[in-house]
Scaffold this motif. Sequence first.
Motif, PDB file in Angstrom:
ATOM      1  N   THR A  40       0.845  -1.187   0.000  1.00  0.00           N
ATOM      2  CA  THR A  40       0.000   0.000   0.000  1.00  0.00           C
ATOM      3  C   THR A  40       0.881   1.238   0.000  1.00  0.00           C
ATOM      4  O   THR A  40       1.992   1.236   0.542  1.00  0.00           O
ATOM      5  CB  THR A  40      -0.939   0.046   1.220  1.00  0.00           C
ATOM      6  N   PHE A  41       0.357   2.276  -0.640  1.00  0.00           N
ATOM      7  CA  PHE A  41       1.027   3.566  -0.726  1.00  0.00           C
ATOM      8  C   PHE A  41       0.020   4.633  -0.311  1.00  0.00           C
ATOM      9  O   PHE A  41      -1.190   4.443  -0.467  1.00  0.00           O
ATOM     10  CB  PHE A  41       1.485   3.824  -2.172  1.00  0.00           C
ATOM     11  N   PRO A  42       0.485   5.759   0.170  1.00  0.00           N
ATOM     12  CA  PRO A  42      -0.432   6.812   0.628  1.00  0.00           C
ATOM     13  C   PRO A  42      -0.996   7.638  -0.522  1.00  0.00           C
ATOM     14  O   PRO A  42      -0.761   8.841  -0.631  1.00  0.00           O
ATOM     15  CB  PRO A  42       0.468   7.653   1.544  1.00  0.00           C
ATOM     16  N   VAL A  43      -1.735   6.996  -1.397  1.00  0.00           N
ATOM     17  CA  VAL A  43      -2.391   7.690  -2.502  1.00  0.00           C
ATOM     18  C   VAL A  43      -3.842   7.214  -2.571  1.00  0.00           C
ATOM     19  O   VAL A  43      -4.106   6.014  -2.562  1.00  0.00           O
ATOM     20  CB  VAL A  43      -1.667   7.445  -3.855  1.00  0.00           C
ATOM     21  N   ALA A  44      -4.741   8.171  -2.642  1.00  0.00           N
ATOM     22  CA  ALA A  44      -6.160   7.847  -2.605  1.00  0.00           C
ATOM     23  C   ALA A  44      -6.707   7.356  -3.934  1.00  0.00           C
ATOM     24  O   ALA A  44      -7.668   6.603  -3.973  1.00  0.00           O
ATOM     25  CB  ALA A  44      -6.945   9.066  -2.137  1.00  0.00           C
TER      26      ALA A  44
END
Length: 152
Positions: A67-71
Amino acid sequence: MVKSRLTSLWLAAALVAATPVFGHEVVSYEIVGDAVPMALGGRVGDRQRGKVIVFDRRRGNCLICHTFPVANEPFQGDLGPALGDVGKRLSEGQIRLRLIDPLRLNPKSLMPAYYKVDGLREVAPEYQGKPALEAQEIEDVTAYLVSLKGQQ
């Protein structure tokens, strides 16, 4: 035989010998502890190109496990660790080795080796002897991951 000689070199000296691979050159690198401290072939990574590779579902395909912090990126995986702060947790060299050959650090890892070409199993014939990413691409992805410090 070149392949067995390269494997012996790798095991004996923790170095990968430079070998031409279908138009791509696998450049030598040195493993120091749990890292590859020097950039592959002295290349400088580009964070923006690295981000493109990371989010490309056919090239890096990192979202399948991380997971990456992008919506705006649906269907992110949770098999591997979240990478939103990986640049704070790991050094550049540690990230580089995990991209090159994660099995060297964790033999049970599900992560593919993106730059290793010898000793792999179940590789389709058209991909044998080819790294998944070129040296420049490894450096680009490394540059992007190093930039992730958890403040997004």
